[in-house]
Write a protein that holds these residues in place. Structure first.
Motif, PDB file in Angstrom:
ATOM      1  N   ASN A 236     117.399  60.834  45.796  1.00  0.00           N
ATOM      2  CA  ASN A 236     116.737  59.574  46.162  1.00  0.00           C
ATOM      3  C   ASN A 236     115.665  59.181  45.157  1.00  0.00           C
ATOM      4  O   ASN A 236     114.870  58.268  45.434  1.00  0.00           O
ATOM      5  CB  ASN A 236     116.116  59.690  47.558  1.00  0.00           C
ATOM      6  CG  ASN A 236     115.089  60.817  47.638  1.00  0.00           C
ATOM      7  OD1 ASN A 236     114.937  61.599  46.707  1.00  0.00           O
ATOM      8  ND2 ASN A 236     114.405  60.911  48.763  1.00  0.00           N
ATOM      9  N   ARG A 237     115.628  59.834  44.012  1.00  0.00           N
ATOM     10  CA  ARG A 237     114.627  59.500  43.008  1.00  0.00           C
ATOM     11  C   ARG A 237     114.994  58.202  42.291  1.00  0.00           C
ATOM     12  O   ARG A 237     116.160  57.793  42.222  1.00  0.00           O
ATOM     13  CB  ARG A 237     114.506  60.632  41.986  1.00  0.00           C
ATOM     14  CG  ARG A 237     113.958  61.943  42.527  1.00  0.00           C
ATOM     15  CD  ARG A 237     112.471  61.868  42.746  1.00  0.00           C
ATOM     16  NE  ARG A 237     111.746  61.702  41.503  1.00  0.00           N
ATOM     17  CZ  ARG A 237     111.289  62.711  40.753  1.00  0.00           C
ATOM     18  NH1 ARG A 237     111.523  63.962  41.116  1.00  0.00           N
ATOM     19  NH2 ARG A 237     110.600  62.471  39.651  1.00  0.00           N
ATOM     20  N   VAL A 238     113.968  57.569  41.710  1.00  0.00           N
ATOM     21  CA  VAL A 238     114.134  56.345  40.940  1.00  0.00           C
ATOM     22  C   VAL A 238     113.501  56.559  39.574  1.00  0.00           C
ATOM     23  O   VAL A 238     112.330  56.944  39.475  1.00  0.00           O
ATOM     24  CB  VAL A 238     113.497  55.128  41.643  1.00  0.00           C
ATOM     25  CG1 VAL A 238     113.615  53.890  40.773  1.00  0.00           C
ATOM     26  CG2 VAL A 238     114.156  54.899  42.993  1.00  0.00           C
ATOM     27  N   TYR A 240     113.559  55.081  35.178  1.00  0.00           N
ATOM     28  CA  TYR A 240     113.556  53.819  34.436  1.00  0.00           C
ATOM     29  C   TYR A 240     114.061  54.065  33.013  1.00  0.00           C
ATOM     30  O   TYR A 240     113.943  55.172  32.474  1.00  0.00           O
ATOM     31  CB  TYR A 240     112.141  53.220  34.389  1.00  0.00           C
ATOM     32  CG  TYR A 240     111.563  52.943  35.744  1.00  0.00           C
ATOM     33  CD1 TYR A 240     111.742  51.716  36.360  1.00  0.00           C
ATOM     34  CD2 TYR A 240     110.841  53.928  36.423  1.00  0.00           C
ATOM     35  CE1 TYR A 240     111.217  51.455  37.613  1.00  0.00           C
ATOM     36  CE2 TYR A 240     110.320  53.682  37.673  1.00  0.00           C
ATOM     37  CZ  TYR A 240     110.508  52.453  38.269  1.00  0.00           C
ATOM     38  OH  TYR A 240     109.989  52.217  39.518  1.00  0.00           O
ATOM     39  N   ARG A 262     115.335  49.385  36.133  1.00  0.00           N
ATOM     40  CA  ARG A 262     115.310  50.395  37.189  1.00  0.00           C
ATOM     41  C   ARG A 262     116.610  51.194  37.208  1.00  0.00           C
ATOM     42  O   ARG A 262     117.697  50.642  37.017  1.00  0.00           O
ATOM     43  CB  ARG A 262     115.085  49.700  38.528  1.00  0.00           C
ATOM     44  CG  ARG A 262     114.686  50.591  39.674  1.00  0.00           C
ATOM     45  CD  ARG A 262     114.196  49.704  40.815  1.00  0.00           C
ATOM     46  NE  ARG A 262     113.828  50.491  41.985  1.00  0.00           N
ATOM     47  CZ  ARG A 262     114.634  50.751  43.016  1.00  0.00           C
ATOM     48  NH1 ARG A 262     115.876  50.266  42.990  1.00  0.00           N
ATOM     49  NH2 ARG A 262     114.224  51.458  44.045  1.00  0.00           N
ATOM     50  N   ASP A 264     118.217  53.716  39.863  1.00  0.00           N
ATOM     51  CA  ASP A 264     118.181  54.331  41.189  1.00  0.00           C
ATOM     52  C   ASP A 264     119.355  55.294  41.310  1.00  0.00           C
ATOM     53  O   ASP A 264     120.523  54.904  41.147  1.00  0.00           O
ATOM     54  CB  ASP A 264     118.251  53.260  42.273  1.00  0.00           C
ATOM     55  CG  ASP A 264     117.940  53.815  43.649  1.00  0.00           C
ATOM     56  OD1 ASP A 264     117.887  55.055  43.798  1.00  0.00           O
ATOM     57  OD2 ASP A 264     117.746  53.016  44.579  1.00  0.00           O
ATOM     58  N   ASP A 267     121.880  54.145  43.929  1.00  0.00           N
ATOM     59  CA  ASP A 267     122.562  52.863  43.728  1.00  0.00           C
ATOM     60  C   ASP A 267     123.258  52.882  42.366  1.00  0.00           C
ATOM     61  O   ASP A 267     122.631  52.799  41.318  1.00  0.00           O
ATOM     62  CB  ASP A 267     121.547  51.718  43.787  1.00  0.00           C
ATOM     63  CG  ASP A 267     122.222  50.365  43.781  1.00  0.00           C
ATOM     64  OD1 ASP A 267     123.472  50.308  43.785  1.00  0.00           O
ATOM     65  OD2 ASP A 267     121.494  49.349  43.759  1.00  0.00           O
ATOM     66  N   THR A 270     122.779  50.133  39.567  1.00  0.00           N
ATOM     67  CA  THR A 270     121.629  50.098  38.659  1.00  0.00           C
ATOM     68  C   THR A 270     121.808  51.010  37.455  1.00  0.00           C
ATOM     69  O   THR A 270     120.926  51.044  36.594  1.00  0.00           O
ATOM     70  CB  THR A 270     120.358  50.511  39.417  1.00  0.00           C
ATOM     71  OG1 THR A 270     120.511  51.858  39.905  1.00  0.00           O
ATOM     72  CG2 THR A 270     120.097  49.574  40.587  1.00  0.00           C
TER      73      THR A 270
END
Length: 486
Positions: A236-238, A240, A262, A264, A267, A270
């Motif tokens: 669940n980390r995000v 860049y 971003r 994700d 997702d 992304t």
């Protein structure tokens, strides 16, 4: 005449044992007998039962006295300095037992924590709520006790014929007012600075689980130019991308961008295009053919703070996925963070294998708790518990030093073990034959001399009851330089 490999192994084990014997500040003979009885234990279920082992030639009172005096400082005001010097001396004694890498070009280390539950020890200081997995579904994975941080060296698999050995180099208790990150950083500095087998210009890889993917831990190790950190990241980390450099025709106002688009992990929309993809196949022990796919993204960034400017330190992100022959995904993909100045010298496959070998520490901890009685010593003194933990780790190191001298002693039902097969020497099999090894090579400990019976406690002398200590419950995390969590 040239020295045979067996004679060299015997000489190395004898030198290691002699160094330990000379390092013990007090009760040299009792400590050496206790260490041998613990290394050769096959029946004892508690520490006091070790006094019945043939290698422990003293009474049960000498066993407890040896534990108390394992690391007993001479002066209370200099206790911390004396313990630190004692740990450095132990590292120098263990250093000759660490094999040099031959197939890979780096030293591999593992860092992890293990709980020692003491829920009923009301007189034991500094107890806190700790994380401990629970096999009962629905129960919270917590307990009351102490937490220990372990830093181990992971040898190459071909040097241990695919047996999960790991050499513990440091084991320290995590105080309730501290955290595993701070204690782990202290252990890493001590081992890399004072262990002579690890030169400063040698590449070192540190494998750790997702807890150590915090900014505090990663930022502290970036000061070591020859260290590469491989940690797992939660799904669940995000993260860049690095921002694209745009040449401004005119002077623009405002701060320049530190973070790009971003990324994700949950997702897939992304995710940008990959920088590298590595595919390989391997066969399990049961003959199952599996396919491994490693997807790489370079120059990734994680969100930082004023104390930890992580936008200045890009890392490599790996996605490891395993599929079967039909292309069906077997497990959830594993995400790895690779950070360090020399990370580009290692291939994604090397980094993946390095992290997978971190699980050898789990085998060492399970063996330590089941066969070396790591969590079975009941005492109301924190210092005595720490001494016992150090003794169990030294017993494991001693089993590692004696692995080449073992004669396999299979049980009647272990027909798959050949009597002369040395390709599957596990710690438990070394422990099974350790009594014979010590009987042959001898011990530096002197035989006990009976001195009669003690007079005992003076009549009428009453001992004060020990103070009951409450369980420490940590409050909400404060966003500071020492408790900021990524």
């Amino acid at each position: 005449m040239p020295i045979t490999p067996c004679e060299a192994q015997i000489s190395q084990l004898q030198q290691f044992r002699q160094q330990l014997y000379e390092l013990f500040p007090y009760s040299h003979d009792s400590l050496m007998d206790l260490l041998d009885a613990l290394s050769g234990n096959t029946t004892a279920a508690s520490p006091v039962e070790l006094c019945e082992h043939p290698l422990f030639r003293r009474g049960y009172s000498a066993l407890y006295k040896a534990i108390v005096q394992f690391c007993k400082p001479g002066k209370p005001e200099s206790a911390w300095e004396e313990k630190k010097l004692f740990q450095q001396s132990l590292l120098k004694a263990i250093a000759p037992l660490i094999p040099a890498p031959t197939e890979r070009k780096f030293h591999l280390f593992g860092l992890d924590t293990t709980p020692i539950p003491r829920p009923f020890a009301k007189t034991l200081e500094d107890r806190a709520y700790i994380h401990q997995p629970n096999i009962i579904k629905g129960n919270k994975p917590i307990n009351i006790g102490h937490l220990y941080s372990l830093f181990s060296f992971l040898p190459e698999r071909h040097q241990t014929p695919h047996i999960p050995w790991s050499i513990p180099l440091s084991g320290q208790r995590v105080p309730a007012d501290s955290n595993p990150v701070a204690v782990g950083l202290e252990q890493i500095d001590t081992v890399l600075d004072y262990c002579p087998i690890f030169p400063h210009n040698q590449l070192s890889v540190l494998a750790a689980d997702s807890y150590y993917s915090q900014r505090q831990f990663l930022n502290a190790l970036l000061s070591k130019p020859n260290a590469v950190i491989v940690t797992r990241a939660r799904s669940n980390r995000v993260f860049y991308r690095q921002p694209e450099l745009v040449e401004a025709v005119t002077v623009q106002r405002g701060h320049r961008r530190w973070y790009g688009e971003r990324f994700d992990l949950k997702d897939e929309a992304t995710w940008h295009s990959t920088d590298e993809i590595v595919e390989t196949s391997f066969t399990t022990r049961r003959g199952r053919n599996l396919h491994l796919t490693i997807t790489c993204w370079h120059q990734m960034l994680m969100r930082g703070t004023k104390e930890y400017p992580m936008h200045q330190h890009p890392f490599t992100l790996l996605r490891v996925q395993v599929t079967d022959e039909t292309g069906k995904r077997l497990w959830c993909p594993m995400w790895l963070i690779v950070m360090g100045q020399r990370r580009h010298e290692l291939t994604p496959l090397d980094l993946t294998h390095a992290y997978r070998q971190r699980f050898d520490m789990e085998h060492m901890l399970r063996f330590g708790k089941q066969r070396l009685l790591m969590g079975s010593f009941q005492t109301p003194d924190v210092e005595h518990e720490e001494n016992w933990m150090q003794l169990t780790l030294l017993a494991y190191v001693q089993l590692w030093a004696a692995r080449e001298l073992v004669d396999n002693l299979p049980r009647p039902w272990e027909k798959y073990y050949h009597s002369k097969n040395h390709n599957s020497i596990t710690p438990s099999r070394v422990q099974r034959d350790f009594y014979r090894i010590i009987r042959q090579i001898g011990t530096p400990a002197v035989s006990p001399k009976p001195r009669g019976f003690s007079t005992g406690r003076i009549p009428g002398n009453l001992r004060e009851k020990r103070k009951r200590h409450p369980v420490i419950k940590k409050g909400k995390k404060i966003k500071s330089s020492t408790q900021t969590v990524a």
